[in-house]
Enzyme design. Structure first.
Site, PDB file in Angstrom:
ATOM      1  N   TYR A 140       3.421  19.209  37.999  1.00 32.53           N
ATOM      2  CA  TYR A 140       3.939  18.651  36.414  1.00 32.53           C
ATOM      3  C   TYR A 140       4.100  17.202  36.939  1.00 32.53           C
ATOM      4  O   TYR A 140       5.025  16.594  37.727  1.00 32.53           O
ATOM      5  CB  TYR A 140       5.502  19.204  36.583  1.00 32.53           C
ATOM      6  CG  TYR A 140       6.306  18.635  35.427  1.00 32.53           C
ATOM      7  CD1 TYR A 140       6.009  17.825  34.312  1.00 32.53           C
ATOM      8  CD2 TYR A 140       7.564  19.334  35.228  1.00 32.53           C
ATOM      9  CE1 TYR A 140       6.612  17.525  33.136  1.00 32.53           C
ATOM     10  CE2 TYR A 140       8.289  19.054  33.907  1.00 32.53           C
ATOM     11  CZ  TYR A 140       7.809  18.041  33.129  1.00 32.53           C
ATOM     12  OH  TYR A 140       8.580  17.776  31.883  1.00 32.53           O
ATOM     13  N   LYS A 168       0.331  19.558  34.185  1.00 32.26           N
ATOM     14  CA  LYS A 168       1.055  19.223  33.137  1.00 32.26           C
ATOM     15  C   LYS A 168       1.306  17.759  33.161  1.00 32.26           C
ATOM     16  O   LYS A 168       1.787  17.409  34.192  1.00 32.26           O
ATOM     17  CB  LYS A 168       2.318  19.892  32.814  1.00 32.26           C
ATOM     18  CG  LYS A 168       3.089  19.323  31.837  1.00 32.26           C
ATOM     19  CD  LYS A 168       4.373  20.232  31.866  1.00 32.26           C
ATOM     20  CE  LYS A 168       5.638  19.361  31.029  1.00 32.26           C
ATOM     21  NZ  LYS A 168       5.136  18.779  29.660  1.00 32.26           N
TER      22      LYS A 168
HETATM   23  C1  LIG Z   1      11.113  14.506  29.109  1.00 29.31           C
HETATM   24  C2  LIG Z   1      10.621  15.511  28.067  1.00 29.31           C
HETATM   25  O1  LIG Z   1      11.494  16.408  27.614  1.00 29.31           O
HETATM   26  N1  LIG Z   1       9.469  15.794  28.027  1.00 29.31           N
HETATM   27  C3  LIG Z   1       8.960  16.897  27.370  1.00 29.31           C
HETATM   28  C4  LIG Z   1       7.895  17.550  27.955  1.00 29.31           C
HETATM   29  O2  LIG Z   1       7.084  16.717  28.474  1.00 29.31           O
HETATM   30  C5  LIG Z   1       8.270  16.657  26.004  1.00 29.31           C
HETATM   31  O3  LIG Z   1       8.247  17.914  25.374  1.00 29.31           O
HETATM   32  C6  LIG Z   1       9.314  15.741  24.904  1.00 29.31           C
HETATM   33  O4  LIG Z   1      10.319  16.526  24.853  1.00 29.31           O
HETATM   34  C7  LIG Z   1       8.882  15.659  23.674  1.00 29.31           C
HETATM   35  O5  LIG Z   1       7.269  14.865  23.679  1.00 29.31           O
HETATM   36  C8  LIG Z   1       9.753  14.681  22.862  1.00 29.31           C
HETATM   37  O6  LIG Z   1       9.528  13.276  23.279  1.00 29.31           O
HETATM   38  C1  LIG Z   2       7.491  20.716  30.812  1.00 31.44           C
HETATM   39  C2  LIG Z   2       8.315  20.206  29.700  1.00 31.44           C
HETATM   40  O1  LIG Z   2       7.717  19.866  28.722  1.00 31.44           O
HETATM   41  C3  LIG Z   2       9.646  20.124  29.956  1.00 31.44           C
HETATM   42  O2  LIG Z   2      10.067  20.576  30.664  1.00 31.44           O
HETATM   43  O3  LIG Z   2      10.271  19.626  28.999  1.00 31.44           O
END
Ligand SMILES: CC(=O)N[C@H](C=O)[C@@H](O)[C@H](O)[C@H](O)CO
Ligand SMILES: CC(=O)C(=O)O
Length: 308
Positions: A140, A168
């Protein structure tokens, strides 16, 4: 060639929110209900205990409980990835072993957080997790929160291992995504992180995505994916833009997760408030949440009507 079934990781995987009761404790019944809702939505899998899942704000025991609830409900139907990243390697290893014991399909981890770590340190951390189970491992990469820049060199070295099936990538550079894909090769998965760029990531090499906002609009992301898979790029782009306007609104609240949880609550899935320091939606913002939920449901109905 990897011996794992990589297809079970290709597609739309929801980064699931954690479920708490009114006193803020893990709510197992709510977790099972939410997992059921997602299984019925048609997505490929669930990512448990990541950023959206607040794994970093929970104790080791709480993280195990949340994962157990999800696996007991949908473990036979969906691909369940357990995020086991933690500041301490030994906690990550404990979580990974537990995940394997109860039937998770893969483990995943951010670099150990808090300390500013060297690449060899992060590598050793990940290796300890990988070596602790027979499960496939998904790196990740989210440098904006961990501060760790994963180099193509370290990615390549990790990807050469049988058990390391993918990464990811939540960094917003689609160029970096493409470079990781090129370095990992065909049988190495690259999963898109920023939901705002799902289609961009997919177009430049991502095999699917893991995202938090998928959890309040799985139908829309499934639709974008279906359009893309059928070569209907203009339609896919149209829906990505609609989704992005919704995400911009979600991001306008004091916390994204608080907003998403408030929306789920309106739909009958009460997952409690996000944990401090993440802020809940203020009472005065509830009308705006209500309106946003109506908009999302309207788009979901539209997509259903259009079929594909
Ligand atoms: C920091 C975080 O939550 N990142 C998520 C996963 O990468 C994303 O799914 C975001 O929630 C999404 O892109 C909204 O900015
Ligand atoms: C993986 C990811 O998108 C999160 O944990 O928010």
């Amino acid at each position: 060639m990897k011996s794992y079934n990589l297809d079970s990781f290709r597609g739309i995987i929801i980064a699931m929110y954690s479920c708490y009761d009114v006193s803020g404790e893990i709510d197992l019944a709510a977790a099972r209900r939410l997992a059921r809702y997602y299984a019925d939505s048609g997505v490929k899998g669930l990512y448990v205990g990541g950023s959206s899942g607040e794994g970093m704000l929970q104790s080791v025991i709480e993280r195990k409980l949340m994962l157990e609830a999800v696996i007991s409900e949908v473990g036979d139907e969906l691909t369940v990835i357990a995020h086991v990243g933690a500041p301490a390697t030994r906690d990550s290893v404990e979580l990974a072993i537990h995940a394997e014991t109860i039937g998770a399909h893969a483990v995943s981890a951010v670099p150990a957080i808090y300390y500013r770590l060297s690449a060899p340190s992060v590598e050793a951390h990940w290796q300890a997790i990988i070596d602790s189970t027979d499960l496939p491992f998904i790196i990740y990469h989210i440098p904006q929160t961990t501060g760790f820049q994963l180099s193509v060199g370290l990615l390549s070295k990790m990807a050469a291992q049988e058990k390391v099936i993918g990464v990811k990538i939540s960094a917003e550079s689609t160029f970096e995504l493409q470079q990781f894909k090129a370095a990992g090769g065909e049988d190495f998965l690259v999963l898109n992180g920023p939901d705002e760029q799902y289609l961009a990531g997919r177009s430049i090499g991502a095999d699917g995505g893991i995202g938090g906002t998928y959890g309040v609009m799985p139908e829309l992301f499934l639709h974008i994916e279906n359009c893309y898979a059928q070569g209907k790029m203009a339609e896919a782009l149209k829906w990505q833009f609609i989704v992005n306007a919704l995400i911009v609104e979600l991001l306008s609240f004091p916390s994204l997760y608080g907003a998403c949880k408030a929306i789920l609550k309106l739909r009958g899935y009460d997952t409690g408030e996000p944990r401090m320091p993440l802020l809940p939606v203020a009472e005065t913002d509830l009308p705006r949440i209500h309106a946003l939920n109506e908009r999302i449901l309207g788009f979901a109905a539209q997509v259903k009507g259009e079929g594909l």
